[in-house]
Scaffold this motif. Structure first.
Motif, PDB file in Angstrom:
ATOM      1  N   GLN A 114       0.859  -1.188   0.000  1.00 40.13           N
ATOM      2  CA  GLN A 114       0.000   0.000   0.000  1.00 40.13           C
ATOM      3  C   GLN A 114       0.893   1.234   0.000  1.00 40.13           C
ATOM      4  OE1 GLN A 114      -2.385   2.093  -0.751  1.00 40.13           O
ATOM      5  NE2 GLN A 114      -3.861   0.604   0.075  1.00 40.13           N
ATOM      6  N   THR A 115       1.025   1.872  -1.150  1.00 39.06           N
ATOM      7  CA  THR A 115       1.977   2.974  -1.272  1.00 39.06           C
ATOM      8  C   THR A 115       1.315   4.346  -1.167  1.00 39.06           C
ATOM      9  OG1 THR A 115       1.730   2.794  -3.645  1.00 39.06           O
ATOM     10  CG2 THR A 115       3.637   1.712  -2.674  1.00 39.06           C
ATOM     11  N   SER A 116      -0.016   4.388  -1.049  1.00 38.75           N
ATOM     12  CA  SER A 116      -0.714   5.673  -1.065  1.00 38.75           C
ATOM     13  C   SER A 116      -0.677   6.352   0.295  1.00 38.75           C
ATOM     14  CB  SER A 116      -2.176   5.457  -1.494  1.00 38.75           C
ATOM     15  OG  SER A 116      -2.959   6.529  -1.050  1.00 38.75           O
ATOM     16  N   VAL A 117      -0.111   7.574   0.323  1.00 37.46           N
ATOM     17  CA  VAL A 117      -0.056   8.327   1.576  1.00 37.46           C
ATOM     18  C   VAL A 117      -1.457   8.668   2.053  1.00 37.46           C
ATOM     19  CG1 VAL A 117       0.722  10.469   2.667  1.00 37.46           C
ATOM     20  CG2 VAL A 117       2.228   9.267   1.072  1.00 37.46           C
ATOM     21  N   SER A 118      -2.323   9.092   1.118  1.00 39.12           N
ATOM     22  CA  SER A 118      -3.655   9.529   1.550  1.00 39.12           C
ATOM     23  C   SER A 118      -4.477   8.345   2.082  1.00 39.12           C
ATOM     24  CB  SER A 118      -4.385  10.221   0.408  1.00 39.12           C
ATOM     25  OG  SER A 118      -4.552   9.331  -0.662  1.00 39.12           O
ATOM     26  N   TRP A 119      -4.272   7.126   1.514  1.00 36.14           N
ATOM     27  CA  TRP A 119      -4.967   5.944   2.051  1.00 36.14           C
ATOM     28  C   TRP A 119      -4.563   5.731   3.508  1.00 36.14           C
ATOM     29  CZ3 TRP A 119      -3.994   1.356   4.479  1.00 36.14           C
ATOM     30  CH2 TRP A 119      -5.018   0.402   4.492  1.00 36.14           C
ATOM     31  N   HIS A 120      -3.247   5.770   3.767  1.00 30.18           N
ATOM     32  CA  HIS A 120      -2.765   5.545   5.134  1.00 30.18           C
ATOM     33  C   HIS A 120      -3.303   6.604   6.084  1.00 30.18           C
ATOM     34  CE1 HIS A 120      -0.179   2.095   4.867  1.00 30.18           C
ATOM     35  NE2 HIS A 120       0.416   2.560   3.794  1.00 30.18           N
ATOM     36  N   MET A 121      -3.326   7.869   5.618  1.00 30.38           N
ATOM     37  CA  MET A 121      -3.802   8.957   6.484  1.00 30.38           C
ATOM     38  C   MET A 121      -5.268   8.757   6.852  1.00 30.38           C
ATOM     39  SD  MET A 121      -1.487  11.142   7.271  1.00 30.38           S
ATOM     40  CE  MET A 121       0.120  11.781   6.789  1.00 30.38           C
ATOM     41  N   GLU A 122      -6.092   8.492   5.841  1.00 31.52           N
ATOM     42  CA  GLU A 122      -7.523   8.289   6.118  1.00 31.52           C
ATOM     43  C   GLU A 122      -7.735   7.066   6.991  1.00 31.52           C
ATOM     44  OE1 GLU A 122     -10.007   8.469   2.545  1.00 31.52           O
ATOM     45  OE2 GLU A 122      -8.548   9.906   1.760  1.00 31.52           O
ATOM     46  N   HIS A 123      -6.952   6.019   6.715  1.00 35.43           N
ATOM     47  CA  HIS A 123      -7.062   4.778   7.472  1.00 35.43           C
ATOM     48  C   HIS A 123      -6.742   5.004   8.946  1.00 35.43           C
ATOM     49  CE1 HIS A 123      -5.678   0.490   8.399  1.00 35.43           C
ATOM     50  NE2 HIS A 123      -6.949   0.366   8.090  1.00 35.43           N
ATOM     51  N   LEU A 124      -5.751   5.847   9.212  1.00 33.74           N
ATOM     52  CA  LEU A 124      -5.402   6.123  10.612  1.00 33.74           C
ATOM     53  C   LEU A 124      -6.451   7.019  11.259  1.00 33.74           C
ATOM     54  CD1 LEU A 124      -1.563   6.746  10.342  1.00 33.74           C
ATOM     55  CD2 LEU A 124      -2.685   4.852  11.501  1.00 33.74           C
ATOM     56  N   TYR A 125      -7.012   7.957  10.472  1.00 31.97           N
ATOM     57  CA  TYR A 125      -8.002   8.886  11.017  1.00 31.97           C
ATOM     58  C   TYR A 125      -9.283   8.136  11.373  1.00 31.97           C
ATOM     59  CZ  TYR A 125     -10.960  12.964  11.599  1.00 31.97           C
ATOM     60  OH  TYR A 125     -11.803  13.903  12.113  1.00 31.97           O
ATOM     61  N   ASP A 126      -9.756   7.304  10.459  1.00 34.58           N
ATOM     62  CA  ASP A 126     -10.918   6.455  10.735  1.00 34.58           C
ATOM     63  C   ASP A 126     -10.849   5.249   9.800  1.00 34.58           C
ATOM     64  OD1 ASP A 126     -13.224   5.153  11.167  1.00 34.58           O
ATOM     65  OD2 ASP A 126     -14.552   6.843  10.777  1.00 34.58           O
ATOM     66  N   PRO A 127     -10.422   4.104  10.328  1.00 32.90           N
ATOM     67  CA  PRO A 127     -10.185   2.937   9.469  1.00 32.90           C
ATOM     68  C   PRO A 127     -11.404   2.543   8.634  1.00 32.90           C
ATOM     69  CG  PRO A 127      -9.362   2.545  11.671  1.00 32.90           C
ATOM     70  CD  PRO A 127     -10.115   3.846  11.721  1.00 32.90           C
ATOM     71  N   ARG A 128     -12.602   2.789   9.155  1.00 32.24           N
ATOM     72  CA  ARG A 128     -13.799   2.333   8.445  1.00 32.24           C
ATOM     73  C   ARG A 128     -14.144   3.206   7.229  1.00 32.24           C
ATOM     74  NH1 ARG A 128     -13.164   0.409  12.902  1.00 32.24           N
ATOM     75  NH2 ARG A 128     -13.197   2.397  13.984  1.00 32.24           N
ATOM     76  N   LEU A 129     -13.396   4.314   7.036  1.00 30.11           N
ATOM     77  CA  LEU A 129     -13.588   5.096   5.818  1.00 30.11           C
ATOM     78  C   LEU A 129     -13.060   4.338   4.606  1.00 30.11           C
ATOM     79  CD1 LEU A 129     -12.495   8.677   6.920  1.00 30.11           C
ATOM     80  CD2 LEU A 129     -14.797   7.944   6.276  1.00 30.11           C
ATOM     81  N   VAL A 130     -11.988   3.557   4.812  1.00 33.48           N
ATOM     82  CA  VAL A 130     -11.357   2.890   3.671  1.00 33.48           C
ATOM     83  C   VAL A 130     -11.479   1.378   3.703  1.00 33.48           C
ATOM     84  CG1 VAL A 130      -9.752   4.688   2.974  1.00 33.48           C
ATOM     85  CG2 VAL A 130      -9.151   3.179   4.866  1.00 33.48           C
ATOM     86  N   VAL A 131     -11.663   0.800   4.893  1.00 33.05           N
ATOM     87  CA  VAL A 131     -11.823  -0.651   4.983  1.00 33.05           C
ATOM     88  C   VAL A 131     -13.153  -0.960   5.672  1.00 33.05           C
ATOM     89  CG1 VAL A 131     -10.849  -2.824   5.798  1.00 33.05           C
ATOM     90  CG2 VAL A 131      -9.335  -0.964   5.153  1.00 33.05           C
ATOM     91  N   GLU A 132     -14.093  -1.480   4.909  1.00 28.97           N
ATOM     92  CA  GLU A 132     -15.397  -1.766   5.473  1.00 28.97           C
ATOM     93  C   GLU A 132     -15.297  -2.904   6.488  1.00 28.97           C
ATOM     94  OE1 GLU A 132     -19.844  -3.077   4.081  1.00 28.97           O
ATOM     95  OE2 GLU A 132     -18.337  -2.728   2.541  1.00 28.97           O
ATOM     96  N   GLY A 133     -15.907  -2.706   7.662  1.00 26.60           N
ATOM     97  CA  GLY A 133     -15.918  -3.758   8.676  1.00 26.60           C
ATOM     98  C   GLY A 133     -14.654  -3.860   9.491  1.00 26.60           C
ATOM     99  N   SER A 134     -13.706  -2.974   9.270  1.00 21.41           N
ATOM    100  CA  SER A 134     -12.460  -3.016  10.040  1.00 21.41           C
ATOM    101  C   SER A 134     -12.743  -2.833  11.526  1.00 21.41           C
ATOM    102  CB  SER A 134     -11.526  -1.912   9.551  1.00 21.41           C
ATOM    103  OG  SER A 134     -10.474  -1.727  10.477  1.00 21.41           O
ATOM    104  N   THR A 135     -11.948  -3.501  12.366  1.00 18.33           N
ATOM    105  CA  THR A 135     -12.104  -3.307  13.816  1.00 18.33           C
ATOM    106  C   THR A 135     -10.931  -2.537  14.400  1.00 18.33           C
ATOM    107  OG1 THR A 135     -11.109  -5.478  14.199  1.00 18.33           O
ATOM    108  CG2 THR A 135     -13.504  -5.364  14.193  1.00 18.33           C
ATOM    109  N   MET A 136     -10.170  -1.891  13.519  1.00 23.22           N
ATOM    110  CA  MET A 136      -9.027  -1.114  14.010  1.00 23.22           C
ATOM    111  C   MET A 136      -9.511   0.156  14.697  1.00 23.22           C
ATOM    112  SD  MET A 136      -5.702   0.004  11.818  1.00 23.22           S
ATOM    113  CE  MET A 136      -5.326   1.747  11.779  1.00 23.22           C
TER     114      MET A 136
END
Lengths: 202, 492, 71
Positions: A114-136
């Motif tokens: 996963q090389t996208s900076v914006s994916w990682h940023m959104e994922h850290l801000y709220d994991p469920r924005l980018v991964v449905e059902g995530s429990t992070m």
């Protein structure tokens, strides 16, 4: 007599523990602490090292391992998580972050997958924005809600209902360092161990 | 109440009496003297351990809820899963189990050496340092200064303070042992003395050694598993070896086996740690050595199991009467189960599935909760009335405590064992998306939270009961035959 | 340090330690430090006159007993 028996007892229990230490810690220490880092493996930059500190602080290791198992042992290879890990991959890792839990996927080579900076940023801000059902868990304290972003700051591209009117969500230095560290996780170079093995066979 | 034939028990008593070198003092008088020499120190160990039990189990409960409701309390950095989970582990391991265990070991040492504790004043320093160390370390984890290695999250300074506290705990035990008034060293005392020697060594090598990369990982798990080897398990076994025969009133089934059990335990157990890294980047021979040692653990475990269960066998009716026995027998059964399960989990074929899953978390709680914690509860039920000279006021609260924690931990372990197994199967099936292993586990995580909630409610009841007892509140009870006056003897 | 040498060292240390332990045990048995009787008696150390063998301790939930005691 009692004295001798007590002495044998204390000597015995001492010996059992030291024997275990020698075999499981002492000898491996002599054998593998002197290995050279692979040419492709770079020392962490100051930014990456800082990000690694954040990784430790937030306890990422309790859900994400950093070790890839070999072919035929689990599905790590089929999931394309990288080649099997070897001791040389960890030369710069202190403390080690091998982990023992995979509530989430392995991160040994997340910088390749996963090389996208914006994916990682959104994922850290709220994991469920980018991964449905995530429990992070979300990490909102790594971000700042501001009126306007500074010149070098990273602005998150969030859905409208997640941002207060007239404000922007920007990454703090900590979030930037953490993402920098995650992107640096790349052990896709050829296994140095394997080269040595081949040499011996020839 | 006395099922044994009179002649038989009299004969045994005579033999026991002949065996003791010194019967200078009347037995009851001696017992009261011993208890008085320890009362305030051990009560302090217990009381502070209960504080850590409550705090630690609340941390654990928050972490458990967060596994299925990740956004709950999600905005607080100090309560994020990655901080609250290690805080849970460290408070229950170094706060609850260690402090309560230390108190129980002290009391048993004094009883088994048959003299009041020596250098008792050191114990107050010990309990103070120990609590400061745990508080400092827990604070460090919560506020983001963890060392980052499992079981070793406390900063080195906290580790140093705890180690110092341990020295002030170990010295009185050794001093008391040197001045012992018995000819024979009872099996519980072997475990106590061994752990007094082992723990400081282990703790110091782990906290102050310097290792690199994967060697550090090996050291980490050699330490992590050995904390159970040298500290948590000896506490539980020493207590089970004392309380089972004591409460039942019959000696241990086979004393030989206990000898074999102890030495094979000492020999094999501390080689086990690297089985936490099966499939990892460590040299294969290292992992294999640990697997072999883990399987060899079957020998000491069976020795202990035969001893414990054969001692209890035929006396199960007594579980109705004695709170101590009820908790201790539950713990002894859990020890057999968790150890055999552990040997199995070290096998590569099983480990391939259970590694990296909640199965391991269930296993850990079967060990540290169902075995160790339950035996500690039982021990506190036995020891505290003798220290405070006041009986537990409400037997019904004891029953609630037992059933809530026992059923709670069974739900917990069963849920995670099944859930973790399926999680592992999903994870190892390349045809399934990784997310399936996450989503399929969630129902079991809800069940885990249910079990955890029951355990916390049980702890609250226990702590309330403990507080009542210390305050000497509630009805005065004479039921158990403790500290009875000679004239009351006729009533038995 | 290579693997065979290290493995040899471990085995060597283990064999030496084990033989010392066995020798000490043999010596102890010959000097009658251990005897069968001794070991079995050890199990009785936790009992005494006041809490003898055959008398259960910690009997809390037994109602008949409670009534007796309350007098």
């Amino acid at each position: 007599m009692m004295f001798i028996r007590s002495f044998v007892f204390f000597f015995g229990v001492l010996a059992t523990l030291l024997l275990g230490w020698a075999a499981l810690v002492g000898i491996p220490d002599i054998m593998i602490s002197e290995i050279d880092p692979p040419d492709e493996l770079e020392r962490y930059t100051a930014e990456e090292a800082f990000g690694r500190q954040i990784y430790i602080r937030e306890g990422c290791v309790y859900c994400h391992s950093q070790q890839v198992r070999p072919e035929g042992f689990g599905a790590d290879q089929e999931r394309l998580w990288g080649r099997p890990s070897v001791p040389a991959d960890y030369v710069f890792d202190r403390p080690h972050l091998l982990g023992t839990m995979r509530t989430g996927p392995d991160l040994m080579n997340i910088g390749v997958r996963q090389t996208s900076v914006s994916w990682h940023m959104e994922h850290l801000y709220d994991p469920r924005l980018v991964v449905e059902g995530s429990t992070m868990p979300p990490y909102p304290w790594l971000f700042e809600v501001k009126r306007s972003a500074g010149p070098d700051e990273f602005v998150l591209d969030l859905p409208e209902d997640r941002v207060p009117e007239g404000k922007v969500v920007v990454a703090t230095r900590e979030a930037e360092a953490l993402v920098e560290y995650l992107l640096s996780l790349d052990r896709s170079y050829d296994s140095p161990q394997r080269v040595v093995d081949n040499d011996e066979e020839e | 109440m006395t099922p044994e034939s009179k002649t038989k028990s009299n004969d045994a008593t005579e033999r026991a009496k002949a065996f003791h070198q010194s019967d200078l003092m009347d037995d009851t008088e001696l017992r009261v003297k011993i208890d008085e020499s320890l009362a305030s120190a051990v009560a302090l160990f217990f009381a502070t351990s209960l504080f850590w039990l409550l705090l630690g189990s609340i941390f654990g409960l928050i972490a458990s809820y967060k596994m299925h409701w990740p956004d709950w309390l999600g905005e607080y950095a100090v309560l994020t899963f990655g901080r609250i989970r290690p805080a849970h582990l460290n408070t229950v391991a170094y706060g609850w189990v260690s402090l309560a265990g230390a108190g129980a070991l002290l009391w048993m040492t004094s009883r088994l050496t048959r003299i009041p504790i020596k250098w008792g004043w050191m114990l107050f320093i010990s309990v103070l340092l120990w609590n400061i160390g745990v508080a400092y370390g827990t604070g460090a984890i919560i506020f983001g200064y963890s060392r980052g290695m499992e079981w070793l999250e406390f900063p080195r300074i906290a580790g140093f303070i705890i180690a110092l506290g341990f020295v002030f705990f170990a010295l009185p035990i050794l001093k008391t042992f040197i001045h012992r008034k018995v000819n024979h060293i009872y099996v519980s005392l072997w475990y106590i003395l061994a752990s007094v020697v082992w723990f400081p060594l282990l703790y110091l090598t782990a906290n102050f050694g310097h290792y690199q990369g994967v060697v550090e990982a090996g050291m980490n798990w050699w330490y992590g598993h050995n904390l159970l080897t040298v500290w948590v398990t000896p506490i539980g076994l020493a207590m089970a070896y004392y309380f089972l025969p004591k409460v039942i009133g019959r000696p241990i089934y086979s004393y030989y086996l206990s000898l074999l059990g102890f030495w094979s335990f000492a020999l094999f157990y501390n080689w086990n740690g690297i089985h936490h890294l099966i499939g990892g980047p460590l040299p294969t021979w290292l992992v294999t050595v640990s697997i072999v040692a883990s399987v060899m653990m079957v020998i000491p475990v069976l020795a202990v199991a035969v001893n414990h269960h054969m001692t209890t066998f035929k006396h199960f009716h007594m579980l109705k009467f004695s709170p101590t026995l009820r908790f201790t027998v539950f713990g002894a059964m859990a020890y057999t189960a968790v150890s055999l399960q552990g040997s199995g989990m070290a096998l590569r074929s099983i480990n391939e599935i259970t590694h990296f899953t909640h199965y391991t978390v269930g296993h850990a709680h079967l060990g540290v909760y169902a075995f160790s914690t339950m035996i500690l509860f039982g021990g506190i039920y036995y020891i505290m009335p003798r220290l405070s000279k006041w009986e537990w006021p409400y037997p019904s609260l004891v029953k609630w405590h037992f059933w809530l924690t026992a059923i709670g931990v069974i739900i917990y372990v069963v849920a995670l064992t099944i859930g973790g197994w399926y999680q592992g199967l999903d994870m190892n099936n390349p045809d399934k998306d990784f997310m399936e292993s996450v989503l399929n586990t969630i129902p079991y995580l809800y069940l885990r939270s249910l079990g955890g909630t029951m355990m916390v409610v049980g702890h609250l009841i226990f702590i309330y009961h403990f507080a009542l007892m210390v305050k000497r509140a509630g009805p005065r009870r004479f039921a158990p035959p403790w500290f009875k006056k000679p004239e009351e003897e006729s009533a038995v | 340090m290579n693997l065979p040498l290290a493995a040899l060292l471990v085995v060597l240390v283990a064999v030496i330690a084990a033989s010392i332990a066995l020798a000490a045990f043999y010596w102890a048995v010959r000097r009658k430090q251990f005897s069968i009787r001794d070991l079995n008696e050890g199990a009785y150390t936790i009992f005494d006159n006041d809490e003898p063998v055959g008398k259960p301790q910690d009997v809390m939930f037994d109602d008949s007993r409670k009534q007796n005691k309350k007098q």
